[in-house]
Motif scaffolding. Sequence first.
Motif, mmCIF file in Angstrom:
data_model
loop_
_atom_site.group_PDB
_atom_site.id
_atom_site.type_symbol
_atom_site.label_atom_id
_atom_site.label_comp_id
_atom_site.label_asym_id
_atom_site.label_seq_id
_atom_site.Cartn_x
_atom_site.Cartn_y
_atom_site.Cartn_z
ATOM 1 N N SER A 104 54.389 -3.228 74.973
ATOM 2 C CA SER A 104 53.771 -3.827 76.159
ATOM 3 C C SER A 104 53.607 -2.742 77.214
ATOM 4 N N ASP B 101 47.645 -3.840 79.585
ATOM 5 C CA ASP B 101 48.755 -4.340 80.397
ATOM 6 C C ASP B 101 48.519 -5.767 80.896
ATOM 7 N N GLY C 34 51.136 -8.649 81.216
ATOM 8 C CA GLY C 34 52.400 -8.213 80.632
ATOM 9 C C GLY C 34 52.598 -8.649 79.198
ATOM 10 N N LYS C 35 51.505 -9.023 78.552
ATOM 11 C CA LYS C 35 51.625 -9.509 77.168
ATOM 12 C C LYS C 35 51.977 -8.392 76.212
ATOM 13 N N LYS C 36 52.641 -8.775 75.133
ATOM 14 C CA LYS C 36 52.934 -7.790 74.100
ATOM 15 C C LYS C 36 51.716 -7.644 73.191
ATOM 16 N N ARG C 37 51.564 -6.466 72.673
ATOM 17 C CA ARG C 37 50.455 -6.214 71.746
ATOM 18 C C ARG C 37 50.993 -5.477 70.531
#
Lengths: 159, 184
Positions: B16, B146, B149-152
């Motif tokens: 993230s 970004d 704030g999510k995860k990728r």
Amino acid sequence: MNGATIKTRSSTATETRTLASRFGSRLFEPGESAGRVTGFSVGIGADPSVGPVYLVDSLSGIIALIDYRRQQHPLESDTAEARELDVESEVREFLGDQWRAVASIVSDQEGAEWPEEEFEMVDWDVRIETPPPRPSRRVVVKFQKGSYRPPRIIDDPED
Amino acid sequence: MADVGASQYPWYALVSGSDLRQGDILLGCPVVVIPPQAIHEPEEHPITIDRQNVIVMTQSCDLAIRDHGKCNADDVLLASLYFRHELKDQRHFCKPEGWEAARKGRFPRYHVLNECEIPGHELDYMLVDLERVFTLSIGAVRKVADADGKKRIRLLPPYREHLSQAFARFFMRVGLPVDIPRFK
């Protein structure tokens, strides 16, 4: 039947044929080996006078169309009135008023001298014709002349 | 042995923040399509903003923020990617044989990525289209990465180098005007 090689045939040197689908949609030279199959049958269109002749790979269900001038896309196997062919058989197309062999299926012994990879060629032309749809939106932007500033060439301080 | 390899060399990781690396997968990344008439006619024009699924192709070393607070890259190269289930109607990719040929590298334009099995972030097998590439400014891509704030998902070494190599191989291809005839 464990395997065989499909070899294209033609009566004149200038004619070429394509075996679409299974072996890629490229033209083959007369006499060129078009690929190996592990089991197949041949189907003939409902009306032989207008229908195409095609090979059916009975394992994968993929059909290699011989007469590419009529249709380039693979046909569905359920449209075929398929019957099993033996090794040494010929695949024919109806041209004018007579059937003519355009490909022959030769025994595995002849094809065995060629490695399998020989027939699995790199295809540079494969492409996704219609990419999956994506969400999009349109906005109106005002473009101004002379607003572009070319990038400056700078030294990397860490170099 | 295969399980040991899979645990030692995972394909993906969750990340993230705005730190970018080659192999970062960005879903729904905006790509701007400028109409040709806008090039020489400075006035208002409608532009299209597509939401593409992309993977970062720019080398990680060019994306790393240096001591002076910036990275080398002004723009980020992105390549489109498609999920397997999206290509069910495509001639070459509607059957396993097409995917197998792509996996073996016989379709140089495309590169196959493994499915992602990270719980909560599962992804189908993917096909990277090495010819359908875009660039966005580094700032814009960091914002996308970004977002909220999510995860990728990030493709990990050596799989991302494998992708990079496939891109290089495709990009440097040379078509000969007169090829050597086939040996018979």
